[in-house]
Scaffold this motif. Structure first.
Motif, PDB file in Angstrom:
ATOM      1  N   ALA A 337      10.508  -1.323  -9.032  1.00 12.72           N
ATOM      2  CA  ALA A 337      11.580  -1.145  -8.058  1.00 12.72           C
ATOM      3  C   ALA A 337      12.942  -1.499  -8.660  1.00 12.72           C
ATOM      4  O   ALA A 337      13.977  -1.099  -8.138  1.00 12.72           O
ATOM      5  CB  ALA A 337      11.322  -1.996  -6.817  1.00 12.72           C
ATOM      6  N   GLN A 338      12.933  -2.253  -9.760  1.00 14.63           N
ATOM      7  CA  GLN A 338      14.187  -2.581 -10.443  1.00 14.63           C
ATOM      8  C   GLN A 338      14.605  -1.404 -11.328  1.00 14.63           C
ATOM      9  O   GLN A 338      13.805  -0.906 -12.118  1.00 14.63           O
ATOM     10  CB  GLN A 338      14.028  -3.843 -11.291  1.00 14.63           C
ATOM     11  CG  GLN A 338      13.698  -5.092 -10.485  1.00 14.63           C
ATOM     12  CD  GLN A 338      14.766  -5.425  -9.467  1.00 14.63           C
ATOM     13  OE1 GLN A 338      15.952  -5.182  -9.681  1.00 14.63           O
ATOM     14  NE2 GLN A 338      14.335  -5.996  -8.353  1.00 14.63           N
ATOM     15  N   ILE A 339      15.842  -0.974 -11.176  1.00 14.05           N
ATOM     16  CA  ILE A 339      16.341   0.155 -11.967  1.00 14.05           C
ATOM     17  C   ILE A 339      17.348  -0.341 -13.008  1.00 14.05           C
ATOM     18  O   ILE A 339      17.069  -0.393 -14.190  1.00 14.05           O
ATOM     19  CB  ILE A 339      16.991   1.224 -11.057  1.00 14.05           C
ATOM     20  CG1 ILE A 339      16.014   1.654  -9.956  1.00 14.05           C
ATOM     21  CG2 ILE A 339      17.425   2.423 -11.908  1.00 14.05           C
ATOM     22  CD1 ILE A 339      14.745   2.287 -10.450  1.00 14.05           C
ATOM     23  N   LYS A 340      18.521  -0.718 -12.562  1.00 12.13           N
ATOM     24  CA  LYS A 340      19.532  -1.231 -13.479  1.00 12.13           C
ATOM     25  C   LYS A 340      19.872  -2.666 -13.069  1.00 12.13           C
ATOM     26  O   LYS A 340      20.407  -2.918 -11.995  1.00 12.13           O
ATOM     27  CB  LYS A 340      20.793  -0.361 -13.444  1.00 12.13           C
ATOM     28  CG  LYS A 340      21.933  -0.844 -14.343  1.00 12.13           C
ATOM     29  CD  LYS A 340      21.516  -1.009 -15.787  1.00 12.13           C
ATOM     30  CE  LYS A 340      21.140   0.285 -16.446  1.00 12.13           C
ATOM     31  NZ  LYS A 340      20.725   0.092 -17.871  1.00 12.13           N
ATOM     32  N   VAL A 341      19.556  -3.595 -13.948  1.00 10.83           N
ATOM     33  CA  VAL A 341      19.856  -4.998 -13.720  1.00 10.83           C
ATOM     34  C   VAL A 341      21.086  -5.369 -14.543  1.00 10.83           C
ATOM     35  O   VAL A 341      21.133  -5.108 -15.750  1.00 10.83           O
ATOM     36  CB  VAL A 341      18.655  -5.891 -14.103  1.00 10.83           C
ATOM     37  CG1 VAL A 341      19.039  -7.371 -13.983  1.00 10.83           C
ATOM     38  CG2 VAL A 341      17.453  -5.588 -13.220  1.00 10.83           C
ATOM     39  N   LEU A 342      22.056  -5.952 -13.881  1.00 14.40           N
ATOM     40  CA  LEU A 342      23.278  -6.393 -14.547  1.00 14.40           C
ATOM     41  C   LEU A 342      23.255  -7.896 -14.755  1.00 14.40           C
ATOM     42  O   LEU A 342      22.721  -8.639 -13.933  1.00 14.40           O
ATOM     43  CB  LEU A 342      24.513  -6.030 -13.715  1.00 14.40           C
ATOM     44  CG  LEU A 342      24.692  -4.583 -13.274  1.00 14.40           C
ATOM     45  CD1 LEU A 342      26.049  -4.412 -12.599  1.00 14.40           C
ATOM     46  CD2 LEU A 342      24.549  -3.617 -14.440  1.00 14.40           C
ATOM     47  N   VAL A 343      23.850  -8.319 -15.855  1.00  8.93           N
ATOM     48  CA  VAL A 343      24.032  -9.740 -16.153  1.00  8.93           C
ATOM     49  C   VAL A 343      25.524 -10.039 -16.048  1.00  8.93           C
ATOM     50  O   VAL A 343      26.356  -9.295 -16.579  1.00  8.93           O
ATOM     51  CB  VAL A 343      23.497 -10.086 -17.553  1.00  8.93           C
ATOM     52  CG1 VAL A 343      23.796 -11.537 -17.903  1.00  8.93           C
ATOM     53  CG2 VAL A 343      22.002  -9.793 -17.645  1.00  8.93           C
ATOM     54  N   ASN A 344      25.851 -11.124 -15.353  1.00  4.69           N
ATOM     55  CA  ASN A 344      27.235 -11.531 -15.160  1.00  4.69           C
ATOM     56  C   ASN A 344      27.498 -12.828 -15.955  1.00  4.69           C
ATOM     57  O   ASN A 344      27.225 -13.919 -15.487  1.00  4.69           O
ATOM     58  CB  ASN A 344      27.508 -11.747 -13.664  1.00  4.69           C
ATOM     59  CG  ASN A 344      28.851 -12.390 -13.377  1.00  4.69           C
ATOM     60  OD1 ASN A 344      28.948 -13.268 -12.533  1.00  4.69           O
ATOM     61  ND2 ASN A 344      29.890 -11.965 -14.076  1.00  4.69           N
ATOM     62  N   PRO A 345      28.017 -12.703 -17.191  1.00  2.41           N
ATOM     63  CA  PRO A 345      28.256 -13.909 -18.004  1.00  2.41           C
ATOM     64  C   PRO A 345      29.443 -14.737 -17.536  1.00  2.41           C
ATOM     65  O   PRO A 345      29.541 -15.917 -17.879  1.00  2.41           O
ATOM     66  CB  PRO A 345      28.522 -13.333 -19.408  1.00  2.41           C
ATOM     67  CG  PRO A 345      28.073 -11.910 -19.354  1.00  2.41           C
ATOM     68  CD  PRO A 345      28.290 -11.483 -17.950  1.00  2.41           C
ATOM     69  N   THR A 346      30.372 -14.117 -16.786  1.00  3.47           N
ATOM     70  CA  THR A 346      31.588 -14.800 -16.353  1.00  3.47           C
ATOM     71  C   THR A 346      31.671 -14.741 -14.831  1.00  3.47           C
ATOM     72  O   THR A 346      32.217 -13.783 -14.274  1.00  3.47           O
ATOM     73  CB  THR A 346      32.840 -14.151 -16.984  1.00  3.47           C
ATOM     74  OG1 THR A 346      32.646 -13.981 -18.398  1.00  3.47           O
ATOM     75  CG2 THR A 346      34.077 -14.998 -16.736  1.00  3.47           C
ATOM     76  N   PRO A 347      31.153 -15.738 -14.139  1.00  2.84           N
ATOM     77  CA  PRO A 347      31.139 -15.702 -12.666  1.00  2.84           C
ATOM     78  C   PRO A 347      32.502 -15.470 -12.041  1.00  2.84           C
ATOM     79  O   PRO A 347      32.614 -14.858 -10.976  1.00  2.84           O
ATOM     80  CB  PRO A 347      30.573 -17.082 -12.301  1.00  2.84           C
ATOM     81  CG  PRO A 347      29.707 -17.456 -13.461  1.00  2.84           C
ATOM     82  CD  PRO A 347      30.433 -16.924 -14.661  1.00  2.84           C
ATOM     83  N   ALA A 348      33.579 -15.923 -12.707  1.00  2.00           N
ATOM     84  CA  ALA A 348      34.912 -15.750 -12.152  1.00  2.00           C
ATOM     85  C   ALA A 348      35.298 -14.270 -12.038  1.00  2.00           C
ATOM     86  O   ALA A 348      36.200 -13.921 -11.250  1.00  2.00           O
ATOM     87  CB  ALA A 348      35.940 -16.483 -13.006  1.00  2.00           C
ATOM     88  N   LEU A 349      34.655 -13.406 -12.803  1.00  2.00           N
ATOM     89  CA  LEU A 349      34.969 -11.971 -12.770  1.00  2.00           C
ATOM     90  C   LEU A 349      34.005 -11.185 -11.888  1.00  2.00           C
ATOM     91  O   LEU A 349      34.094  -9.962 -11.821  1.00  2.00           O
ATOM     92  CB  LEU A 349      34.953 -11.387 -14.186  1.00  2.00           C
ATOM     93  CG  LEU A 349      36.013 -11.903 -15.155  1.00  2.00           C
ATOM     94  CD1 LEU A 349      35.853 -11.266 -16.521  1.00  2.00           C
ATOM     95  CD2 LEU A 349      37.422 -11.627 -14.604  1.00  2.00           C
ATOM     96  N   ALA A 350      33.084 -11.861 -11.226  1.00  2.00           N
ATOM     97  CA  ALA A 350      32.119 -11.170 -10.370  1.00  2.00           C
ATOM     98  C   ALA A 350      32.804 -10.500  -9.202  1.00  2.00           C
ATOM     99  O   ALA A 350      33.781 -11.020  -8.647  1.00  2.00           O
ATOM    100  CB  ALA A 350      31.063 -12.148  -9.859  1.00  2.00           C
ATOM    101  N   GLU A 351      32.327  -9.324  -8.845  1.00  2.00           N
ATOM    102  CA  GLU A 351      32.884  -8.565  -7.728  1.00  2.00           C
ATOM    103  C   GLU A 351      31.863  -8.484  -6.601  1.00  2.00           C
ATOM    104  O   GLU A 351      30.656  -8.442  -6.851  1.00  2.00           O
ATOM    105  CB  GLU A 351      33.264  -7.152  -8.183  1.00  2.00           C
ATOM    106  CG  GLU A 351      34.333  -7.133  -9.258  1.00  2.00           C
ATOM    107  CD  GLU A 351      34.527  -5.777  -9.879  1.00  2.00           C
ATOM    108  OE1 GLU A 351      35.637  -5.518 -10.394  1.00  2.00           O
ATOM    109  OE2 GLU A 351      33.591  -4.961  -9.848  1.00  2.00           O
ATOM    110  N   ALA A 352      32.351  -8.422  -5.393  1.00  2.00           N
ATOM    111  CA  ALA A 352      31.450  -8.348  -4.225  1.00  2.00           C
ATOM    112  C   ALA A 352      30.753  -6.996  -4.186  1.00  2.00           C
ATOM    113  O   ALA A 352      31.284  -6.005  -4.622  1.00  2.00           O
ATOM    114  CB  ALA A 352      32.240  -8.563  -2.949  1.00  2.00           C
TER     115      ALA A 352
END
Length: 352
Positions: A337-352
């Protein structure tokens, strides 16, 4: 800074690295998102496949251990000498192909065929890190309408768009996509956007077949309980088949689903394969391949900015760098069920 480094098969380590200023012609990017690609999974499972372990790559100068990740976006945080056209704070997407710039292929604009071609994140330190240093030629400015989260999916979308451009497919033709990983699903999405209406999607995962239908496939076929080639030949076969799974079974099905004079495009990665040459010759089939991409990012960014394309639809999960192995790599290997998993190394740049 923290970086997820490949030390060997099943040996990814979150290392602490010293940082340095970007070299001449390089840009430092604070990484917002980095996608996990099938190539990354192969290296994690049983690599090395592309990662240099003995001799350094001729352009990057790197060999293992190195930082994985070639699908990434972020914000410019430092500039090396000689860099023009970028400023600190610019939002950018990375087109991660190394190129020498002077071989025959580079001079002809075919930089994806460069004699020293490689990918940052496989042949050089990549985007599973808080910051990455990349050649300036890899960067593309992002308009305000394009999010950093969507921009990270530009790389697999570029693979799909280049494969479509390599093919002879045109509106009015029929096609089938064998294998519904991110590339296969993006092939369907982009083919539909380019006016192809008769699209068949083939896989063995119900979740992915459902998504394929949502993305534009008019017919979805579960290969677990169906002879796909026989089924498609009932209507005379298809014009074009995209093999995006990288297996002998899907290659066989793709070739035998074609009408006489049809075309198969190899996109999936696989080793040695077999095919019935008599069948190809007797039916005058065309068998071509597609590697990477060239000159496609501008079109994709414009499609995103105009709202005609929504790449966020293939993203199924986003995790922090510290969770990348357990909630990213291992999740992709164990959950269809997982297609594209993203990794966010910089939480301050995370988008909603």
């Amino acid at each position: 800074m923290k970086a997820l480094r490949w030390h060997g098969a099943r040996d990814l380590r979150l290392d602490e690295l010293q940082t340095s200023a970007p070299k001449h012609g390089e840009v430092e990017v604070q990484v917002a998102y980095c996608g996990i690609c099938g190539s990354d999974l192969h290296e994690y499972l049983d690599g090395p496949h592309s990662i240099p372990t003995h001799e350094a790559h001729p352009i990057s100068g790197c060999r293992a251990p190195l930082t994985l990740g070639h699908e990434f976006s972020g914000v410019v945080s430092a500039l090396g000498d000689g860099v023009e056209g970028f400023e600190i704070g610019d939002r950018v997407a990375v087109e991660p192909i190394y190129r020498c710039g002077h071989c025959l292929y580079c001079r002809n604009g075919q930089y994806n065929l460069c004699i020293s071609m490689g990918f940052i994140g496989l042949m050089g330190d990549g985007g599973f890190a808080e910051r990455a240093q990349v050649p300036a030629y890899m960067l593309h400015h992002l308009p305000d309408a394009v999010s950093l989260r969507q921009a990270v999916v530009l790389e697999p979308a570029a693979v799909a768009l280049h494969a479509l451009r390599q093919s002879s497919l045109k509106p009015g033709d029929s096609c089938a996509v064998f294998g519904l990983g991110p590339i296969g699903l993006l092939l369907i999405m982009l083919a539909h956007l380019r006016g192809i209406e008769r699209i068949t999607a083939v896989d063995i995962a119900p979740e992915r077949l459902r998504l394929a239908h949502e993305f534009g496939a008019c017919q979805v076929l579960d290969a677990r309980n169906l002879d796909v080639a026989q089924h498609l030949q009932r209507d005379g076969g298809i014009d074009c088949a995209f093999e995006a799974a990288g297996s002998q079974a899907t290659l066989d099905a793709a070739l035998h689903s074609l009408r006489k004079g049809g075309e198969a495009v190899l996109v999936g990665l696989m080793g040695e394969a077999r095919f019935d040459a008599f069948h190809l010759v007797n039916n005058e089939l065309r068998l071509i391949s597609s590697v990477g991409y060239r000159g496609v990012y501008a079109e994709l960014i414009e499609l995103l900015a105009s709202g005609k394309l929504d790449l966020d639809r293939v993203v199924t999960r986003c995790v922090l760098l510290e969770q990348a192995v357990s909630a990213g790599f291992d999740a992709l290997l164990g959950d269809k069920a997982q297609i594209k998993v993203l990794v966010n190394p910089t939480p301050a740049l995370a988008e909603a």
